[in-house]
Design a protein around this motif. Structure first.
Motif, PDB file in Angstrom:
ATOM      1  N   ASP A   1      -7.737   1.984   7.738  1.00 29.09           N
ATOM      2  CA  ASP A   1      -6.540   1.922   9.043  1.00 29.09           C
ATOM      3  C   ASP A   1      -6.019   3.022   9.281  1.00 29.09           C
ATOM      4  O   ASP A   1      -5.984   3.682  10.176  1.00 29.09           O
TER       5      ASP A   1
ATOM      6  N   THR B   1       3.215   4.748   4.746  1.00 29.10           N
ATOM      7  CA  THR B   1       2.592   3.251   4.176  1.00 29.10           C
ATOM      8  C   THR B   1       2.828   2.899   2.524  1.00 29.10           C
ATOM      9  O   THR B   1       3.271   3.768   2.072  1.00 29.10           O
TER      10      THR B   1
ATOM     11  N   ASN C   1      -5.328   0.280   2.257  1.00 27.57           N
ATOM     12  CA  ASN C   1      -5.381   0.547   3.944  1.00 27.57           C
ATOM     13  C   ASN C   1      -5.144   1.712   4.363  1.00 27.57           C
ATOM     14  O   ASN C   1      -5.045   1.918   5.330  1.00 27.57           O
TER      15      ASN C   1
ATOM     16  N   ILE D   1       0.194  -1.397   3.401  1.00 24.99           N
ATOM     17  CA  ILE D   1       0.327  -2.930   4.531  1.00 24.99           C
ATOM     18  C   ILE D   1       0.596  -2.640   5.707  1.00 24.99           C
ATOM     19  O   ILE D   1      -0.282  -2.099   6.575  1.00 24.99           O
TER      20      ILE D   1
END
Length: 271
Positions: free
Chosen positions: A214, A235, A211, A238
């Motif tokens: 993000d 992280t 990710n 997810i």
């Protein structure tokens, strides 16, 4: 600690510390990592309410929630302000305990281990501004924050996004990767710049998080409106949690073994 607590003296002490650590003068227009953070450290910006809010580990969560939502803020279990509260508080069997007003005071409690309450109370007596003369710490309320241990059961890596004018340009990767302690740097495209090993074994460069895009977006939103800010993210591939917001990376005193490492790392700032 006995010198006058004025901006001029703070700047003088910052200059002396920089020269002592780096064995050179700070450069006014250099793109080098430490020079950039040194210029921020001695600027009037570091005395602003915004920089002080970023520094306070409790208050900075409000900024995180405003910019990216509560799901990216580490939950707060308790904030302890008085010695009596520290003595009486029932610390969870697994938790992270740290000071909100200083740096480096962290205690990870696991499996209901005994808690050194006297040490935690001593943290509340520390005036970090007096120790470092970093002006953003001046006058912060002395508190202890208790949080859950995040992402238990995985090798936790601290992804420190160094953002310039709201754009993440450099990532300092620090933690455990495949069982090894590492410190590495990558650019915003996850290209390896340098790997600074903490052990004698061969260590592969950490894999790009699934990710990652993000994470870049979160770092952008949080740092928007600042000229220089480090956004620390964690992280599990997810979920993404914001650890801390850091105004001045290592107080501008991050020593590299080789000057060429800092030159290579800092090349990302010239994009």
């Amino acid at each position: 600690m006995i010198l006058p607590k004025t901006p001029a003296v703070d700047r003088c002490l910052a200059f002396i510390a920089f020269v002592k650590v780096h064995r050179r003068l700070p450069r006014r227009h250099a793109h080098l990592l430490n020079d950039r953070f040194y210029r921020l450290r001695v600027s009037d910006d570091m005395r602003s309410p915004l920089r002080r809010m970023f520094t306070d580990k409790e208050l900075s969560k409000g900024h995180v929630v405003d910019r990216v939502g509560a799901r990216h803020a580490v939950p707060t279990l308790a904030v302890l302000r008085e010695a009596a509260e520290i003595d009486s508080y029932a610390f969870p069997p697994d938790c992270c305990i740290k000071s909100t007003h200083a740096s480096g005071h962290v205690l990870l409690r696991r499996n209901n281990e005994p808690v050194d309450r006297d040490m935690i109370k001593r943290w509340t007596t520390i005036d970090y501004y007096h120790l470092t003369r970093e002006p953003n710490y001046r006058g912060l309320e002395r508190k202890i924050i208790v949080e859950p241990i995040i992402f238990p059961g995985i090798d936790l890596i601290d992804y420190r996004f160094i953002c310039v004018d709201g754009e993440p340009l450099l990532i300092n990767i620090d933690g455990r990767s495949k069982g090894c302690e590492i410190t590495a740097f990558a650019d915003a495209d996850w290209r390896e710049i340098t790997l600074l090993e903490k052990s004698d074994t061969d260590i592969p460069f950490p894999e790009r998080p699934a990710n990652f895009e993000d994470m870049l977006s979160i770092a952008r939103k949080i740092s928007a409106g600042t000229n220089l800010l480090r956004v620390d993210l964690y992280t599990d591939g997810i979920d993404i949690l914001v650890g801390e917001l850091t105004n001045c990376h290592a107080g501008s005193l991050r020593r590299f073994r080789h000057h060429q490492d800092e030159i290579a790392i800092s090349s990302t700032f010239q994009r």
